[in-house]
Structures are given as structure tokens and as C-alpha cells.
Design an enzyme around this catalytic site. Structure first.
Site, PDB file in Angstrom:
ATOM      1  N   CYS A  38       0.849  -1.185   0.000  1.00  0.00           N
ATOM      2  CA  CYS A  38       0.000   0.000   0.000  1.00  0.00           C
ATOM      3  C   CYS A  38       0.885   1.236   0.000  1.00  0.00           C
ATOM      4  O   CYS A  38       1.888   1.284   0.721  1.00  0.00           O
ATOM      5  CB  CYS A  38      -0.894  -0.016   1.241  1.00  0.00           C
ATOM      6  SG  CYS A  38      -1.999   1.401   1.366  1.00  0.00           S
ATOM      7  N   HIS A  57      -9.140  -3.894  -2.108  1.00  0.00           N
ATOM      8  CA  HIS A  57      -8.146  -3.175  -1.300  1.00  0.00           C
ATOM      9  C   HIS A  57      -8.541  -1.698  -1.174  1.00  0.00           C
ATOM     10  O   HIS A  57      -8.538  -1.136  -0.075  1.00  0.00           O
ATOM     11  CB  HIS A  57      -6.772  -3.317  -1.975  1.00  0.00           C
ATOM     12  CG  HIS A  57      -5.672  -2.573  -1.301  1.00  0.00           C
ATOM     13  ND1 HIS A  57      -4.639  -3.211  -0.658  1.00  0.00           N
ATOM     14  CD2 HIS A  57      -5.410  -1.242  -1.189  1.00  0.00           C
ATOM     15  CE1 HIS A  57      -3.796  -2.302  -0.167  1.00  0.00           C
ATOM     16  NE2 HIS A  57      -4.246  -1.101  -0.484  1.00  0.00           N
ATOM     17  N   GLU A  58      -8.900  -1.072  -2.295  1.00  0.00           N
ATOM     18  CA  GLU A  58      -9.241   0.350  -2.279  1.00  0.00           C
ATOM     19  C   GLU A  58     -10.581   0.609  -1.599  1.00  0.00           C
ATOM     20  O   GLU A  58     -10.734   1.590  -0.876  1.00  0.00           O
ATOM     21  CB  GLU A  58      -9.226   0.921  -3.704  1.00  0.00           C
ATOM     22  CG  GLU A  58      -7.882   0.847  -4.403  1.00  0.00           C
ATOM     23  CD  GLU A  58      -6.709   1.425  -3.611  1.00  0.00           C
ATOM     24  OE1 GLU A  58      -6.899   2.430  -2.887  1.00  0.00           O
ATOM     25  OE2 GLU A  58      -5.597   0.868  -3.713  1.00  0.00           O
ATOM     26  N   HIS A  90     -10.184   0.899   2.025  1.00  0.00           N
ATOM     27  CA  HIS A  90      -9.736   2.226   2.471  1.00  0.00           C
ATOM     28  C   HIS A  90     -10.933   3.133   2.767  1.00  0.00           C
ATOM     29  O   HIS A  90     -10.874   3.969   3.670  1.00  0.00           O
ATOM     30  CB  HIS A  90      -8.867   2.901   1.400  1.00  0.00           C
ATOM     31  CG  HIS A  90      -7.429   2.541   1.451  1.00  0.00           C
ATOM     32  ND1 HIS A  90      -6.611   2.811   2.529  1.00  0.00           N
ATOM     33  CD2 HIS A  90      -6.634   1.938   0.535  1.00  0.00           C
ATOM     34  CE1 HIS A  90      -5.389   2.390   2.277  1.00  0.00           C
ATOM     35  NE2 HIS A  90      -5.376   1.853   1.066  1.00  0.00           N
TER      36      HIS A  90
END
Length: 182
Positions: free
Chosen positions: A109, A153-154, A157
Site C-alpha cells: 500500500c 483493497h481500495e 480504504h
């Protein structure tokens, strides 16, 4: 706009642990400035200009990583000679496969400078609904493999979750034989 590593928040910043809110359309000038930072940074990586700008290589960013607590993601990368480029707002996973997948060398990341050894279990295929900020329309993305992993993954966030939160603390390298390896 020249990308700058100082634009990115580190995982030590409490802002990365906050939940985001929907990006209101049309995009405000202040929000657009931060979105432009995301685009500039990732496109510099895509264009192999990391040394020129002295930045770390990456393929995607989410709003919180540049201080924008709104649901927006930008990704731009190639896999198997296919280019993926999305600037999406308010993504929502509407379907996910039962089949799991992982990146063999582990995830990384741009907001995490420390290396965390371990496997991150993701879904191999997801379907997302979002607003495409490039083409100005609602879209559905049917993603599998690396694209699906990147999007998950995003999207994490956007909920204040970092990839290493998914690593099994007792067995960080645990994988199951039915999981797909990338």
C-alpha cells in the site's frame, strides 16, 4: 500537476481509519483538487515516472490516502496486456464469489511504509456498482483476479480498513489449497 509523495497520508495518520461519506456530484472544486492528486500520482506510476518524481510505485489510490474522506477511487494499471483505468465514486460491492484469491508475495500500500508479511484473503470475483467520473455515468464493473483484489483493497480504504488488518495474526502465511494464487 507534478505528483508529490507528501500528498499521501501514512497509516499512522488517524484519517486513514475513518469511514468515508459519499462523494456528492457534481464534484466540488476542493474535492476535484484532491482527486487530481490521485490521478497525477497514479498516472505518473503508470507512465513509469516514479524516479523522475521520486515517488513510490503504485497502481491505485483511494480518497482517504490524499486526505479526502469521500468515496472515490482511482486505479490505472496493465495486466496481461490489458489496461485498466477507473475513476469511480461511491462504489458498492453488490456480488462476490465464494472462491477466494490472494497475491502470492502479499499486498502492499502506498500509505504503508512498513512491510507486513502475510497473506490477504480476498474474493476472486466481485461485481461493483459505482459512478464513473471519467465518462459521467453509472457503471457496473464485473472484476476478477488482480482487478478484483485491487478494487477490494481500495474499497477497504473507504471504510478505514488497511490490507494488513486482514492478515491472520496467528498464521500470517496461511493459505488454503482452493484459493487462487496471483
Amino acid at each position: 500537476m507534478e505528483p508529490n509523495k507528501s500528498w499521501l497520508l501514512s497509516d499512522a495518520d488517524p484519517m486513514l481509519r475513518k469511514k468515508t461519506v459519499d462523494l456528492i456530484l457534481p464534484v466540488s472544486n476542493d474535492d476535484q483538487k484532491l482527486i487530481n492528486r490521485m490521478i497525477s500520482y497514479i498516472d505518473a506510476c503508470y507512465n513509469k515516472e516514479t524516479q523522475k518524481y521520486k515517488i513510490r510505485a503504485g497502481i491505485a489510490l483511494a480518497g482517504p490516502q490524499v486526505g479526502l474522506l469521500k468515496k472515490v477511487i482511482y486505479l490505472h494499471f496493465d495486466i496481461n496486456k490489458k489496461e485498466y483505468k477507473y475513476l469511480i465514486a461511491n462504489p458498492k460491492i453488490i456480488s462476490e464469489s465464494m472462491v477466494c484469491a490472494y497475491i502470492e508475495q502479499g499486498e502492499g500500500c502506498l500509505s504503508v511504509d512498513t512491510e507486513y508479511e502475510g497473506i490477504v484473503k480476498r474474493r476472486n470475483r466481485i461485481i461493483i456498482r459505482a459512478y464513473d467520473l471519467i465518462n459521467k455515468k453509472d457503471i457496473t464493473i464485473d472484476a476478477d483476479g488482480i482487478l478484483a483484489i485491487c478494487l477490494q483493497h481500495e474499497i477497504d480504504h473507504l471504510s478505514g480498513v488497511l490490507y494488513y488488518d486482514h492478515i491472520n495474526k496467528n498464521h500470517p502465511l496461511n493459505i488454503q489449497p482452493e484459493w487462487i494464487k496471483y
